[in-house]
Design a protein around this motif. Structure first.
Motif, PDB file in Angstrom:
ATOM      1  N   GLN A  54       4.869  -3.242  -0.443  1.00  0.00           N
ATOM      2  CA  GLN A  54       5.918  -1.634  -1.800  1.00  0.00           C
ATOM      3  C   GLN A  54       5.696  -2.027  -3.376  1.00  0.00           C
ATOM      4  N   TYR A  55       5.033  -2.648  -3.551  1.00  0.00           N
ATOM      5  CA  TYR A  55       4.463  -3.038  -4.419  1.00  0.00           C
ATOM      6  C   TYR A  55       3.326  -2.108  -4.944  1.00  0.00           C
ATOM      7  N   ARG A  56       2.380  -2.424  -3.575  1.00  0.00           N
ATOM      8  CA  ARG A  56       1.259  -1.369  -3.724  1.00  0.00           C
ATOM      9  C   ARG A  56       1.405   0.116  -3.804  1.00  0.00           C
ATOM     10  N   TYR A  57       2.883   0.246  -3.159  1.00  0.00           N
ATOM     11  CA  TYR A  57       2.744   2.036  -2.830  1.00  0.00           C
ATOM     12  C   TYR A  57       3.306   2.305  -3.937  1.00  0.00           C
ATOM     13  N   LEU A  58       4.563   1.386  -4.387  1.00  0.00           N
ATOM     14  CA  LEU A  58       5.387   1.221  -5.856  1.00  0.00           C
ATOM     15  C   LEU A  58       4.766   2.507  -6.904  1.00  0.00           C
ATOM     16  N   THR A  59       3.174   0.797  -6.783  1.00  0.00           N
ATOM     17  CA  THR A  59       2.854   1.606  -8.381  1.00  0.00           C
ATOM     18  C   THR A  59       1.504   2.630  -7.659  1.00  0.00           C
ATOM     19  N   GLY A  60       0.718   2.968  -6.620  1.00  0.00           N
ATOM     20  CA  GLY A  60       0.258   3.821  -6.283  1.00  0.00           C
ATOM     21  C   GLY A  60       1.173   5.506  -6.517  1.00  0.00           C
ATOM     22  N   VAL A  61       2.844   5.692  -6.317  1.00  0.00           N
ATOM     23  CA  VAL A  61       3.351   6.642  -6.975  1.00  0.00           C
ATOM     24  C   VAL A  61       3.538   6.213  -8.270  1.00  0.00           C
ATOM     25  N   LYS A  62       3.040   5.483  -8.718  1.00  0.00           N
ATOM     26  CA  LYS A  62       3.416   5.656 -10.856  1.00  0.00           C
ATOM     27  C   LYS A  62       2.023   5.956 -10.472  1.00  0.00           C
ATOM     28  N   GLU A  63       0.940   6.103 -10.663  1.00  0.00           N
ATOM     29  CA  GLU A  63       0.234   6.112 -11.221  1.00  0.00           C
ATOM     30  C   GLU A  63      -0.934   7.620 -10.753  1.00  0.00           C
ATOM     31  N   GLU A  64      -0.032   8.066  -9.430  1.00  0.00           N
ATOM     32  CA  GLU A  64      -0.230   9.336  -9.275  1.00  0.00           C
ATOM     33  C   GLU A  64       0.662  10.625 -10.090  1.00  0.00           C
ATOM     34  N   GLN A  65       1.685   9.533 -10.316  1.00  0.00           N
ATOM     35  CA  GLN A  65       2.441  10.076 -11.239  1.00  0.00           C
ATOM     36  C   GLN A  65       1.999  10.706 -12.715  1.00  0.00           C
ATOM     37  N   ILE A  66       1.271   9.501 -12.838  1.00  0.00           N
ATOM     38  CA  ILE A  66       1.327   9.537 -14.325  1.00  0.00           C
ATOM     39  C   ILE A  66      -0.699  10.427 -14.267  1.00  0.00           C
ATOM     40  N   ARG A  67      -1.115  10.510 -13.575  1.00  0.00           N
ATOM     41  CA  ARG A  67      -1.948  11.538 -12.914  1.00  0.00           C
ATOM     42  C   ARG A  67      -2.043  12.301 -13.350  1.00  0.00           C
ATOM     43  N   CYS A  68      -1.241  13.192 -12.807  1.00  0.00           N
ATOM     44  CA  CYS A  68      -0.504  14.479 -12.704  1.00  0.00           C
ATOM     45  C   CYS A  68      -0.022  14.798 -13.659  1.00  0.00           C
ATOM     46  N   GLU A  69       0.463  13.745 -14.471  1.00  0.00           N
ATOM     47  CA  GLU A  69       1.515  14.375 -15.570  1.00  0.00           C
ATOM     48  C   GLU A  69       2.638  14.599 -15.361  1.00  0.00           C
TER      49      GLU A  69
END
Length: 76
Positions: free
Chosen positions: A18-33
């Motif tokens: 769940q931690y990896r999923y959460l960090t992945g979502v946050k990173e993609e959200q930042i990457r997509c601005e």
């Protein structure tokens, strides 16, 4: 007590996923601005359903809370 113990053990096992999923979502959200609502609105219905199941399933609630707390602590 056996069912509660099994749930706690399952939650502890699921925290890293769940931690990896959460960090992945946050990173993609930042990457997509994109902010959170823009990010989820840009996803297909299938991805939105998958996310809702991953984050809202009662089996995952304790693991989600623990992963979120760990994420917030590491962001400080």
């Amino acid at each position: 007590m056996g069912a509660l113990g099994a749930y706690l053990l399952l939650s502890l096992v699921l925290v890293p996923f769940q931690y990896r999923y959460l960090t992945g979502v946050k990173e993609e959200q930042i990457r997509c601005e994109q902010n959170q609502s823009e990010y989820y609105n840009s996803k297909s219905v299938a991805e939105q359903i998958l996310h809702a199941n991953t984050q809202g399933n009662p089996v995952f609630i304790l693991a989600n809370v623990m992963a979120y707390i760990i994420y917030k602590l590491k962001q400080k």
